[in-house]
Design an enzyme around this catalytic site. Structure first.
Site, PDB file in Angstrom:
ATOM      1  N   SER A 142       0.811  -1.208   0.000  1.00 25.05           N
ATOM      2  CA  SER A 142       0.000   0.000   0.000  1.00 25.05           C
ATOM      3  C   SER A 142       0.855   1.274   0.000  1.00 25.05           C
ATOM      4  CB  SER A 142      -0.947  -0.041   1.201  1.00 25.05           C
ATOM      5  OG  SER A 142      -1.928   0.948   1.113  1.00 25.05           O
ATOM      6  N   ASP A 184       9.907   5.762 -10.290  1.00 24.25           N
ATOM      7  CA  ASP A 184       9.505   6.422 -11.536  1.00 24.25           C
ATOM      8  C   ASP A 184      10.277   7.720 -11.778  1.00 24.25           C
ATOM      9  OD1 ASP A 184       7.759   4.403 -12.038  1.00 24.25           O
ATOM     10  OD2 ASP A 184       5.934   5.619 -11.986  1.00 24.25           O
ATOM     11  N   LYS A 194      -0.749  -4.212  -3.149  1.00 26.95           N
ATOM     12  CA  LYS A 194      -2.046  -3.661  -2.727  1.00 26.95           C
ATOM     13  C   LYS A 194      -2.152  -2.238  -3.282  1.00 26.95           C
ATOM     14  CE  LYS A 194      -4.895  -2.266   1.162  1.00 26.95           C
ATOM     15  NZ  LYS A 194      -4.961  -0.845   0.774  1.00 26.95           N
TER      16      LYS A 194
END
Length: 420
Positions: free
Chosen positions: A275, A286, A300
């Site tokens: 999460s 990224d 998740k």
């Protein structure tokens, strides 16, 4: 118009299915082997309705809702002890500074064998923690077995408001810092900034590299994950969410400034990183701001909204999916590390190797929770605990080194050499 809207709502109700529900409800009330209250049947029906959606949607009764709030704020009434289960006893991992436990003299390595008059043997760790938590100002007696003490020790502790520190830090060696985030709470972002300030002071200068440890971090508050990511990213998207309802579509962007001025970061993740941990790892990956090292994360990628109900309870409902800046959905996929590490550990060979103790001896031995404590029981507890205490001596325990952390530090040093 309002009357027409109500009529439309009534027409949309699934009458056949509701009739079936009512029929089954009546059958249970009439034919089940024992009487069951209406409240229990209806609450169980609501739980079933939500649990059938996905693993993260749930009905939270008032007590469960309170526990969730404590978890996200990191604040609750209790004693201030980090604990684990070992051979059926509750073992003190560490008393938290300036808490009732620390002030009373509870020490790391202590084995808690009784909580008031209740023997710990046979309890789960969750049950034991529930007994120790409670209203601030109330008392509890802990019976403790400590290495080197002839008889069990009894401590009377008064519960207080405990603030859990979700960020821990230490200097690995000169110029290289370590930050561990155990969960994402409402104050985690500020906790991270404070921890970095401490590291810089201890280092007497800026850091040349940082290890951010998110292993076995189950997640938590979305905004905390954004705050942690924003500390290291100077501009651009951190995470965005998409769902069916209007307020489920959100975009979070970084604000200027990198608190460690571009120093390299290695983020450690494993299968227990979920999460909010995956939001941070995905954003830093990224933006090419950190190297992700370890194992593939849990996967998740959904957002839960807490919707309070009129009876003091709440519904935890999945309302959106989240996506990394490049548009990757983490749901059921997880974050792939840049550097994959197999699971193993480094051990020193020059120390005597002792057999490790199991994490928890989940025997189903039931004890009488109402039995009054007596000296014989205390002696039995002391005898049972003797082996556990003997195997925990720091001077005889095998020295174990954290292999992923060791590799992360080596990588940071390599980057520092190339940057020169």
């Amino acid at each position: 118009a309002p009357a027409a809207a109500k009529a439309d709502d009534l027409q949309s109700l699934p009458f056949d299915e509701l009739r079936t529900f009512t029929e089954i409800f009546g059958r249970i009330k009439q034919d089940y082997v024992e009487p069951v209250s209406d409240k229990k049947l209806l609450e169980d029906a609501i739980r079933g309705m939500l649990s059938g959606l996905d693993p993260h949607s749930a009905y939270l009764a008032s007590e469960e809702y309170k526990e969730l709030q404590e978890g996200t704020t990191g604040q609750f009434g209790g004693l201030g002890i980090e604990v684990g289960m070992e051979n059926g006893f509750v073992k003190v991992v560490s008393p938290i500074d300036d808490t009732p436990a620390q002030k009373a003299g509870i020490k790391a390595g202590d084995l808690i064998v009784r909580l008031d008059d209740k023997p710990v043997k046979g309890m789960t760790l969750a049950d034991a923690v529930k007994v120790m938590r409670g209203e601030p100002g109330t008392d509890i007696v802990l019976t403790v077995i400590r290495e080197g003490e002839e008889a069990p020790l009894k401590f009377t502790l008064t519960r207080d408001i405990i603030k859990v520190k979700s960020v821990k830090n230490r200097l690995l060696e000169k110029n290289y810092g370590y930050l561990r985030i155990s969960s994402f709470q409402s104050g985690t972002g500020q906790g991270l900034l404070d921890a970095l300030d401490e590291l810089k002071k201890e280092n007497e200068g800026p850091l040349k590299g940082l290890v951010l440890d998110l292993r076995n971090n189950p997640g938590g508050v979305l905004n905390a994950a954004v705050d942690v990511s924003d500390a290291f990213i100077e501009s651009g998207l951190i995470v965005y969410t998409e769902g069916r309802i209007k307020n489920s579509e959100m975009r979070f962007n970084a604000t200027p400034d990198d608190v460690i001025n571009g120093a390299p970061i290695v983020v450690l993740i494993n299968g227990g990183s979920a999460s909010a941990s995956e939001i941070v790892a995905g954003a830093l990956q990224d933006h090419k701001r950190a190297i992700i090292m370890g194992e593939k994360s849990f996967g998740k990628g959904s957002v839960q909204t807490i919707l309070p109900t009129s009876n003091g309870a709440a519904v935890k409902l999945t309302t959106a999916r989240y996506f990394t800046p490049s548009g990757r959905s983490i749901q059921a996929e997880g974050i792939e590390p840049d550097v994959t590490l197999a699971r193993f550990k480094l051990e020193a060979l020059d120390k005597a190797k002792l057999e490790s103790i199991k994490e928890a001896d989940l025997t189903h031995h039931l004890t009488n929770g109402n039995a009054k404590p007596d000296k014989k029981a205390d002696e039995d507890d002391k005898e049972d605990a003797k082996d556990v205490l003997q195997k925990d001596g720091s001077d005889t325990e095998t020295e174990v080194r954290d292999y992923p952390l060791h590799e992360a530090l080596n990588l940071l040093k390599g980057i520092a050499i190339i940057k020169k």
